[in-house]
Design a protein around this motif. Structure first.
Motif, PDB file in Angstrom:
ATOM      1  N   ARG A   4       0.836  -1.200   0.000  1.00 54.79           N
ATOM      2  CA  ARG A   4       0.000   0.000   0.000  1.00 54.79           C
ATOM      3  C   ARG A   4       0.858   1.232   0.000  1.00 54.79           C
ATOM      4  NH1 ARG A   4      -5.268   0.661   3.604  1.00 54.79           N
ATOM      5  NH2 ARG A   4      -5.383   2.562   2.411  1.00 54.79           N
ATOM      6  N   GLU A   5       0.472   2.186  -0.823  1.00 53.22           N
ATOM      7  CA  GLU A   5       1.181   3.465  -0.840  1.00 53.22           C
ATOM      8  C   GLU A   5       0.844   4.256   0.402  1.00 53.22           C
ATOM      9  OE1 GLU A   5       1.529   5.747  -4.669  1.00 53.22           O
ATOM     10  OE2 GLU A   5      -0.249   4.521  -5.048  1.00 53.22           O
ATOM     11  N   PRO A   6       1.782   5.044   0.918  1.00 51.06           N
ATOM     12  CA  PRO A   6       1.457   5.925   2.045  1.00 51.06           C
ATOM     13  C   PRO A   6       0.352   6.898   1.639  1.00 51.06           C
ATOM     14  CG  PRO A   6       3.828   5.834   1.692  1.00 51.06           C
ATOM     15  CD  PRO A   6       3.174   5.122   0.532  1.00 51.06           C
ATOM     16  N   THR A  39      -9.129   8.450   7.175  1.00 54.55           N
ATOM     17  CA  THR A  39      -9.162   7.830   8.492  1.00 54.55           C
ATOM     18  C   THR A  39      -8.010   8.342   9.343  1.00 54.55           C
ATOM     19  OG1 THR A  39      -7.824   5.912   7.884  1.00 54.55           O
ATOM     20  CG2 THR A  39     -10.236   5.699   7.636  1.00 54.55           C
ATOM     21  N   GLU A  40      -8.266   8.424  10.630  1.00 56.47           N
ATOM     22  CA  GLU A  40      -7.242   8.889  11.560  1.00 56.47           C
ATOM     23  C   GLU A  40      -6.025   7.971  11.510  1.00 56.47           C
ATOM     24  OE1 GLU A  40      -6.764   9.938  16.296  1.00 56.47           O
ATOM     25  OE2 GLU A  40      -8.532   8.855  15.626  1.00 56.47           O
ATOM     26  N   ALA A  44      -2.258   9.102  10.681  1.00 58.72           N
ATOM     27  CA  ALA A  44      -1.218   8.949  11.698  1.00 58.72           C
ATOM     28  C   ALA A  44      -0.006   8.207  11.150  1.00 58.72           C
ATOM     29  CB  ALA A  44      -1.780   8.224  12.916  1.00 58.72           C
ATOM     30  N   ALA A  45      -0.215   7.348  10.155  1.00 56.95           N
ATOM     31  CA  ALA A  45       0.886   6.577   9.585  1.00 56.95           C
ATOM     32  C   ALA A  45       1.822   7.439   8.743  1.00 56.95           C
ATOM     33  CB  ALA A  45       0.337   5.428   8.747  1.00 56.95           C
ATOM     34  N   ASP A  46       1.360   8.610   8.306  1.00 60.26           N
ATOM     35  CA  ASP A  46       2.169   9.460   7.431  1.00 60.26           C
ATOM     36  C   ASP A  46       1.784  10.922   7.665  1.00 60.26           C
ATOM     37  OD1 ASP A  46       3.863  10.329   5.431  1.00 60.26           O
ATOM     38  OD2 ASP A  46       2.498   9.785   3.800  1.00 60.26           O
ATOM     39  N   SER A  77      -1.688  17.606  19.408  1.00 54.42           N
ATOM     40  CA  SER A  77      -0.978  18.700  18.748  1.00 54.42           C
ATOM     41  C   SER A  77      -1.019  18.534  17.234  1.00 54.42           C
ATOM     42  CB  SER A  77       0.469  18.788  19.246  1.00 54.42           C
ATOM     43  OG  SER A  77       1.178  17.609  18.934  1.00 54.42           O
ATOM     44  N   THR A  78      -0.989  17.299  16.770  1.00 56.50           N
ATOM     45  CA  THR A  78      -1.108  17.056  15.329  1.00 56.50           C
ATOM     46  C   THR A  78      -2.496  17.446  14.849  1.00 56.50           C
ATOM     47  OG1 THR A  78       0.486  15.244  15.409  1.00 56.50           O
ATOM     48  CG2 THR A  78      -0.999  15.305  13.519  1.00 56.50           C
TER      49      THR A  78
END
Length: 174
Positions: A4-6, A39-40, A44-46, A77-78
């Protein structure tokens, strides 16, 4: 099974952005009425690449939603730095692990969204009591089987043409 691509690559792909731009050239499509959900967990993964891609989408004028909020691993914070418009509260908080809503979590998410000027959509509303609780807590937008079941495009078009409003007095039937 392919790799899967980021998220950033998927969103920033010239094909993806070009497809969204093509859709937005249709005079019947108003960009600020288009909401893209991310999706969160995927975000979060990238995070760094995702923020850049989200900014590119925002420049097109679309609105952005974080789906399944509360189930991923993004930091507060993100969240504050993301160019998003909507938080979609995951159904886990609406139905709760024990079958009853997680009131403190719902209150916290709604309070956070309010402080960040984000709209909120509660997912997984299946019982009238859940809808009543969400309304009491100040959440007036939701989705779930109580409100409407998945339907063919023609049915949805008819619903939208009629004003798209449902008065919920009892659970929807299949």
């Amino acid at each position: 099974m392919g790799v899967r691509e980021p998220l950033a690559h998927q969103l920033a792909s010239p094909h993806s952005l070009a497809a969204i731009e093509r859709i937005l050239t249709d005079p019947a499509v108003e960009a600020d009425n288009v909401v893209l959900e991310i999706t969160e967990t995927a975000l979060a993964a990238d995070v760094d690449g995702g923020v850049s891609s989200l900014n590119a989408l925002k420049r097109l004028g679309v609105r952005l939603a974080i789906d399944d909020f509360g189930t991923g691993f993004s930091s507060l914070s993100t969240l504050a730095s993301l160019p998003v418009d909507v938080l979609k509260i995951d159904r886990a908080f609406v139905s709760g692990a024990s079958g009853s809503p997680s009131v403190p979590m719902l209150e916290g998410i709604l309070g956070l969204a309010g402080k960040l000027s984000l709209a909120v959509i509660a997912e997984g509303i299946e019982e009238p009591a859940q809808l009543d609780l969400l309304r009491t807590l100040g959440c007036f937008t939701g989705q779930g089987y109580l409100l409407a079941r998945p339907a063919p495009a023609a049915t949805i078009e008819a619903l939208l043409a009629s004003g798209g409003l449902l008065e919920v007095t009892q659970p929807a039937t299949a």
